[in-house]
Motif scaffolding. Sequence first.
Motif, PDB file in Angstrom:
ATOM      1  N   THR A  19     -13.816   4.463  15.005  1.00 61.48           N
ATOM      2  CA  THR A  19     -12.426   4.168  15.350  1.00 61.48           C
ATOM      3  C   THR A  19     -11.577   5.422  15.183  1.00 61.48           C
ATOM      4  O   THR A  19     -10.767   5.765  16.049  1.00 61.48           O
ATOM      5  CB  THR A  19     -11.890   3.060  14.437  1.00 61.48           C
ATOM      6  OG1 THR A  19     -12.762   1.961  14.525  1.00 61.48           O
ATOM      7  CG2 THR A  19     -10.492   2.654  14.850  1.00 61.48           C
ATOM      8  N   ALA A  41     -18.053   1.783  11.717  1.00 61.81           N
ATOM      9  CA  ALA A  41     -17.004   1.276  12.616  1.00 61.81           C
ATOM     10  C   ALA A  41     -15.694   2.022  12.377  1.00 61.81           C
ATOM     11  O   ALA A  41     -15.006   2.427  13.319  1.00 61.81           O
ATOM     12  CB  ALA A  41     -16.811  -0.222  12.403  1.00 61.81           C
ATOM     13  N   VAL A  42     -15.365   2.223  11.096  1.00 62.21           N
ATOM     14  CA  VAL A  42     -14.099   2.912  10.762  1.00 62.21           C
ATOM     15  C   VAL A  42     -14.154   4.355  11.259  1.00 62.21           C
ATOM     16  O   VAL A  42     -13.191   4.855  11.856  1.00 62.21           O
ATOM     17  CB  VAL A  42     -13.850   2.867   9.229  1.00 62.21           C
ATOM     18  CG1 VAL A  42     -12.676   3.756   8.862  1.00 62.21           C
ATOM     19  CG2 VAL A  42     -13.590   1.441   8.789  1.00 62.21           C
ATOM     20  N   ALA A  76      -9.564   7.264  18.065  1.00 63.77           N
ATOM     21  CA  ALA A  76      -8.109   7.329  17.923  1.00 63.77           C
ATOM     22  C   ALA A  76      -7.653   8.778  18.047  1.00 63.77           C
ATOM     23  O   ALA A  76      -6.642   9.079  18.663  1.00 63.77           O
ATOM     24  CB  ALA A  76      -7.691   6.741  16.577  1.00 63.77           C
ATOM     25  N   LEU A 128     -24.070  -4.167   5.459  1.00 63.49           N
ATOM     26  CA  LEU A 128     -22.759  -4.560   5.989  1.00 63.49           C
ATOM     27  C   LEU A 128     -21.727  -3.462   5.736  1.00 63.49           C
ATOM     28  O   LEU A 128     -20.948  -3.091   6.624  1.00 63.49           O
ATOM     29  CB  LEU A 128     -22.326  -5.871   5.317  1.00 63.49           C
ATOM     30  CG  LEU A 128     -20.970  -6.418   5.768  1.00 63.49           C
ATOM     31  CD1 LEU A 128     -21.011  -6.792   7.241  1.00 63.49           C
ATOM     32  CD2 LEU A 128     -20.575  -7.625   4.936  1.00 63.49           C
ATOM     33  N   VAL A 129     -21.750  -2.925   4.522  1.00 68.21           N
ATOM     34  CA  VAL A 129     -20.808  -1.858   4.165  1.00 68.21           C
ATOM     35  C   VAL A 129     -21.027  -0.652   5.071  1.00 68.21           C
ATOM     36  O   VAL A 129     -20.074  -0.076   5.609  1.00 68.21           O
ATOM     37  CB  VAL A 129     -20.977  -1.463   2.676  1.00 68.21           C
ATOM     38  CG1 VAL A 129     -20.194  -0.182   2.389  1.00 68.21           C
ATOM     39  CG2 VAL A 129     -20.511  -2.585   1.783  1.00 68.21           C
ATOM     40  N   LEU A 131     -19.642  -1.270   8.497  1.00 65.98           N
ATOM     41  CA  LEU A 131     -18.173  -1.192   8.495  1.00 65.98           C
ATOM     42  C   LEU A 131     -17.693   0.257   8.413  1.00 65.98           C
ATOM     43  O   LEU A 131     -16.740   0.646   9.093  1.00 65.98           O
ATOM     44  CB  LEU A 131     -17.612  -1.996   7.319  1.00 65.98           C
ATOM     45  CG  LEU A 131     -17.747  -3.512   7.478  1.00 65.98           C
ATOM     46  CD1 LEU A 131     -17.370  -4.229   6.196  1.00 65.98           C
ATOM     47  CD2 LEU A 131     -16.874  -4.007   8.619  1.00 65.98           C
TER      48      LEU A 131
END
Lengths: 333, 125
Positions: free
Chosen positions: B28, B24-25, B32, B17-18, B21
């Motif tokens: 992103t 994902a960061v 961005a 899970l970590v 995530l």
Amino acid sequence: MRTKSVLLIAIILISIVSLTACSSTEQFFVFGTFLDMTVEGVSGGKVTREVFTYMESLETLLSPTVEGSDLHKINNAKAGDSVKCSAETMELLSIVEVIFDLSDGAYDPSIYPLVRLWNFSGDKFSQIEGKTPPTDEDIATALSVVGFDKAFTIDHVAGTVTKNVGYDGAMLDFGGVAKGYAVDKAMDNFDGKALVNLGGNIGAKGKEYTIGIGNPRESATPYFGSFTLSAGELISTSGDYERFFTYEGKRYHHILSPSTGKPSDSGLISVSVVCTNGAVGDALSTAIMVLGAEKGKALIARINDEFDLNVKAVLISTDLTYEVVGDLGFVKK
Amino acid sequence: MKNKLLKDIFKKGDILLVLVLVVAVILTAVFATRTADSFVEIYVDGVLAFQLDLLKDTTLDLNTTSYKIDLIVTVKSGKAYVTHSDCPDKLCVLSSGVSSVGGLIVCLPNKVVVKVTPKEVDAIS
């Protein structure tokens, strides 16, 4: 166990914060131009696709070249035959009627026979090479069926449009108003911060954005100047550089004067209008190109007197001097 | 000892899970950065001559009536390069492409500077 939960919650929170803080831009093609949408937050992608689908449906409804659209039905109807129209078409017509009246016909959606004669309509412009201006006789013939108030009867109660007797050849086109209207309607779909740009018709929601005004002539700089578009405002620009051809050294552009039937020659080559209604701003930018600076400024003053639309503008003249109407904070590049 | 401590805090699923995530960061952050558009400024003899959109593939030949410099700047896939120059050392042509704000390619013999700067506007009307 406790440490583990705290760590996980912290990571999830950081992830949520970074995702919501990010912005994403997506590009689509609709209304014959690019639609760019910049949305901040996680649900951006879903909303942008919904907006694109909505805009496609509006194009189908409002385009005179799409068979079955309201405008296609109106344009192909005989004088006296009433055409039942959608709520969107009737709403646009109510805006169009006001701008037509206030601009003394400088913005006229019944100019479509002339637009087609000059081959400036979207379906013809890119396909015909070696364009030449039409003859004065042909222009006079097309002009004889132009005149929104004379050629059409709009019944807002019945939701119908009817060509008047003697105007069988009359045709409507929302080319100067539909994109501004579509952007305005699209803004309602966004909850947070969003910037929507449909071929230069731009709407801002949730925050301020810095907008450049395109150079009307070749330049070393990427834009003419910039200003801050506040949340809730929209901008539309009309210019003689967007769709034009050159014949024997003379530029013939697509903003036609409904009184002469020829490209506007008012001394203005670019007009950007900022206001809180996209359709009004879009129609006004065309009207002011036709009217020129002095009459254009008078029109803006009159609209600001009568309506709460906070109309502002940047007018660029043939000699590339410019004039800012209202408090825009415009900075020349 | 260290591994045991980690195992005490995280189970296999938690680590997965970590990782998800973290990915994902990172993604992103990458997207961005890409949407924070930049453009390329081309200076000739210290004066700004051209500005190009970094996200639009294009080729700019400076051998024009105004500049008469035998140098070509190419923007491709979000990077700007000097793809041709008549200078003797060809350092500019050998330079890596520039894409992030502050990125710089200099051709001293031709007095040409290619520089990536942040886009000043969000959209153009």
